[in-house]
Write a protein that holds these residues in place. Sequence first.
Motif, PDB file in Angstrom:
ATOM      1  N   VAL A   6      53.948  26.817  26.231  1.00 41.44           N
ATOM      2  CA  VAL A   6      52.791  27.191  25.416  1.00 41.44           C
ATOM      3  C   VAL A   6      51.555  26.391  25.849  1.00 41.44           C
ATOM      4  N   LEU A   7      50.480  27.132  26.158  1.00 43.54           N
ATOM      5  CA  LEU A   7      49.205  26.524  26.530  1.00 43.54           C
ATOM      6  C   LEU A   7      48.223  26.492  25.372  1.00 43.54           C
ATOM      7  N   PHE A   8      48.305  27.505  24.499  1.00 37.32           N
ATOM      8  CA  PHE A   8      47.353  27.631  23.394  1.00 37.32           C
ATOM      9  C   PHE A   8      48.009  28.434  22.278  1.00 37.32           C
ATOM     10  N   LYS A   9      47.671  28.065  21.023  1.00 42.73           N
ATOM     11  CA  LYS A   9      48.202  28.798  19.881  1.00 42.73           C
ATOM     12  C   LYS A   9      47.221  28.699  18.717  1.00 42.73           C
ATOM     13  N   ASN A  10      46.930  29.842  18.095  1.00 39.60           N
ATOM     14  CA  ASN A  10      46.255  29.849  16.800  1.00 39.60           C
ATOM     15  C   ASN A  10      46.915  30.908  15.931  1.00 39.60           C
ATOM     16  N   GLU A  11      46.295  31.285  14.824  1.00 40.79           N
ATOM     17  CA  GLU A  11      46.947  32.230  13.915  1.00 40.79           C
ATOM     18  C   GLU A  11      47.008  33.648  14.471  1.00 40.79           C
ATOM     19  N   HIS A  12      46.259  33.916  15.563  1.00 35.56           N
ATOM     20  CA  HIS A  12      46.198  35.261  16.127  1.00 35.56           C
ATOM     21  C   HIS A  12      46.989  35.431  17.426  1.00 35.56           C
ATOM     22  N   VAL A  13      47.036  34.382  18.221  1.00 32.68           N
ATOM     23  CA  VAL A  13      47.476  34.537  19.606  1.00 32.68           C
ATOM     24  C   VAL A  13      48.222  33.304  20.098  1.00 32.68           C
ATOM     25  N   ILE A  14      49.111  33.528  21.051  1.00 31.96           N
ATOM     26  CA  ILE A  14      49.767  32.455  21.810  1.00 31.96           C
ATOM     27  C   ILE A  14      49.562  32.780  23.284  1.00 31.96           C
ATOM     28  N   VAL A  15      49.214  31.779  24.071  1.00 26.81           N
ATOM     29  CA  VAL A  15      49.122  31.949  25.530  1.00 26.81           C
ATOM     30  C   VAL A  15      50.156  31.029  26.161  1.00 26.81           C
ATOM     31  N   ILE A  16      51.017  31.605  26.991  1.00 26.95           N
ATOM     32  CA  ILE A  16      52.042  30.821  27.668  1.00 26.95           C
ATOM     33  C   ILE A  16      51.773  30.764  29.156  1.00 26.95           C
ATOM     34  N   ASN A  17      52.385  29.803  29.822  1.00 25.14           N
ATOM     35  CA  ASN A  17      52.304  29.658  31.273  1.00 25.14           C
ATOM     36  C   ASN A  17      53.642  30.105  31.858  1.00 25.14           C
ATOM     37  N   LYS A  18      53.694  31.357  32.307  1.00 21.56           N
ATOM     38  CA  LYS A  18      54.942  31.912  32.827  1.00 21.56           C
ATOM     39  C   LYS A  18      55.250  31.349  34.214  1.00 21.56           C
ATOM     40  N   PRO A  19      56.456  30.840  34.418  1.00 19.74           N
ATOM     41  CA  PRO A  19      56.816  30.375  35.765  1.00 19.74           C
ATOM     42  C   PRO A  19      57.046  31.551  36.717  1.00 19.74           C
ATOM     43  N   ASN A  55      51.293  42.723  31.211  1.00 15.71           N
ATOM     44  CA  ASN A  55      52.393  42.400  32.110  1.00 15.71           C
ATOM     45  C   ASN A  55      51.941  41.381  33.153  1.00 15.71           C
ATOM     46  N   LEU A  56      52.904  40.727  33.762  1.00 19.51           N
ATOM     47  CA  LEU A  56      52.663  39.828  34.888  1.00 19.51           C
ATOM     48  C   LEU A  56      53.865  39.948  35.808  1.00 19.51           C
ATOM     49  N   ASP A  57      53.614  40.135  37.100  1.00 19.33           N
ATOM     50  CA  ASP A  57      54.708  40.303  38.054  1.00 19.33           C
ATOM     51  C   ASP A  57      55.718  39.168  37.932  1.00 19.33           C
ATOM     52  N   THR A  58      56.955  39.474  38.216  1.00 18.25           N
ATOM     53  CA  THR A  58      57.999  38.449  38.199  1.00 18.25           C
ATOM     54  C   THR A  58      57.625  37.278  39.096  1.00 18.25           C
ATOM     55  N   GLU A  59      57.086  37.573  40.277  1.00 16.01           N
ATOM     56  CA  GLU A  59      56.784  36.525  41.258  1.00 16.01           C
ATOM     57  C   GLU A  59      55.508  35.755  40.948  1.00 16.01           C
ATOM     58  N   THR A  60      54.663  36.294  40.070  1.00 16.09           N
ATOM     59  CA  THR A  60      53.379  35.674  39.761  1.00 16.09           C
ATOM     60  C   THR A  60      53.528  34.710  38.584  1.00 16.09           C
ATOM     61  N   SER A  61      52.877  33.564  38.681  1.00 20.28           N
ATOM     62  CA  SER A  61      52.901  32.581  37.598  1.00 20.28           C
ATOM     63  C   SER A  61      51.599  32.645  36.818  1.00 20.28           C
ATOM     64  N   GLY A  62      51.580  31.946  35.664  1.00 23.49           N
ATOM     65  CA  GLY A  62      50.324  31.768  34.960  1.00 23.49           C
ATOM     66  C   GLY A  62      50.254  32.385  33.581  1.00 23.49           C
ATOM     67  N   CYS A  63      49.038  32.587  33.103  1.00 21.25           N
ATOM     68  CA  CYS A  63      48.763  32.964  31.718  1.00 21.25           C
ATOM     69  C   CYS A  63      49.362  34.317  31.341  1.00 21.25           C
ATOM     70  N   VAL A  64      50.068  34.327  30.210  1.00 22.42           N
ATOM     71  CA  VAL A  64      50.510  35.561  29.559  1.00 22.42           C
ATOM     72  C   VAL A  64      50.105  35.462  28.091  1.00 22.42           C
ATOM     73  N   VAL A  65      49.469  36.515  27.578  1.00 20.94           N
ATOM     74  CA  VAL A  65      48.941  36.523  26.219  1.00 20.94           C
ATOM     75  C   VAL A  65      49.923  37.232  25.285  1.00 20.94           C
ATOM     76  N   LEU A  66      50.238  36.582  24.169  1.00 22.33           N
ATOM     77  CA  LEU A  66      51.118  37.139  23.148  1.00 22.33           C
ATOM     78  C   LEU A  66      50.352  37.234  21.839  1.00 22.33           C
ATOM     79  N   ALA A  67      50.400  38.398  21.190  1.00 26.18           N
ATOM     80  CA  ALA A  67      49.735  38.591  19.897  1.00 26.18           C
ATOM     81  C   ALA A  67      50.696  38.233  18.774  1.00 26.18           C
ATOM     82  N   ARG A  68      50.187  37.561  17.754  1.00 25.31           N
ATOM     83  CA  ARG A  68      51.035  37.137  16.641  1.00 25.31           C
ATOM     84  C   ARG A  68      51.034  38.145  15.492  1.00 25.31           C
ATOM     85  N   THR A  69      50.105  39.095  15.505  1.00 25.61           N
ATOM     86  CA  THR A  69      50.048  40.131  14.465  1.00 25.61           C
ATOM     87  C   THR A  69      49.723  41.468  15.120  1.00 25.61           C
TER      88      THR A  69
END
Length: 252
Positions: A6-19, A55-69
């Motif tokens: 997890v790189l960032f989290k608030n009540e709306h969104v989470i951003v993760i760093n996908k390996p 989406n983010l390619d399997t081979e690509t790393s970095g930011c992926v955005v997840l919505a909490r609502t």
Amino acid sequence: MAHNMVLFKNEHVIVINKPSGVPMMPTNNPLDMNIADMLPAWKYTNTHKPIVCHNLDTETSGCVVLARTNNAHRMLGRMFVKRVVPNSVYWGFCVGRPSVNYGRIRMHFEIQKGNRGSTIVARPSPTKDSKVGIAEFVVNASALEFGSFISLYPLTTRRHQERIMAAHALRCPILGDAKYGGESAFPRSLALFWDPEDKSLPLHLHHRKIQLPYKNGAGEFVCVTAPLPAYMEKTFKKLGWPCNADDPLIPG
């Protein structure tokens, strides 16, 4: 491991760093780790798991955005349709050097389905079945004509568009991209740094930074930056390129 991503989290969104190497969806091997199966780990105080926004390619790393609502998902989804100005950047190590230092790439992508799955066909002009892909790029640094540190700013979200654009529009495939670069993605000219026979070299493409449609206490849009994976950091340091530089086109 999930919470360490997890790189960032608030009540709306989470951003993760996908390996790199971790797919977004389950594969044929039920033991393979994937983002979809990890979503319950990011529920936190919610009763439901977050929703993947892109989406983010399997081979690509970095930011992926997840919505909490669901409302956040609808709002965030607008970020990944056709844009007028970029709101995210990919960093890549490209083999070779583009003929110009910056510009805009426009290609037309068509999905052709066959017995062995789908194939992406890139065309210079549109067809009745194609969808346009647009990205801007800047060459930040280069190792003579052998390799370049490039920022790619997508204005559309097409499958593998950054990889295809690098390989076919810029004629400079991403290092380690066997799918679209072939043998050219494992150059013998850079054998001092990498073994060209090692086809397990990770793809050097990283979703570095994204601007979210939420503002911080200072009234500025929140931007989230994903640190480079260890293999890209090692490559950049060998060439004397910055690993922690900010991106002026994605402010914040």
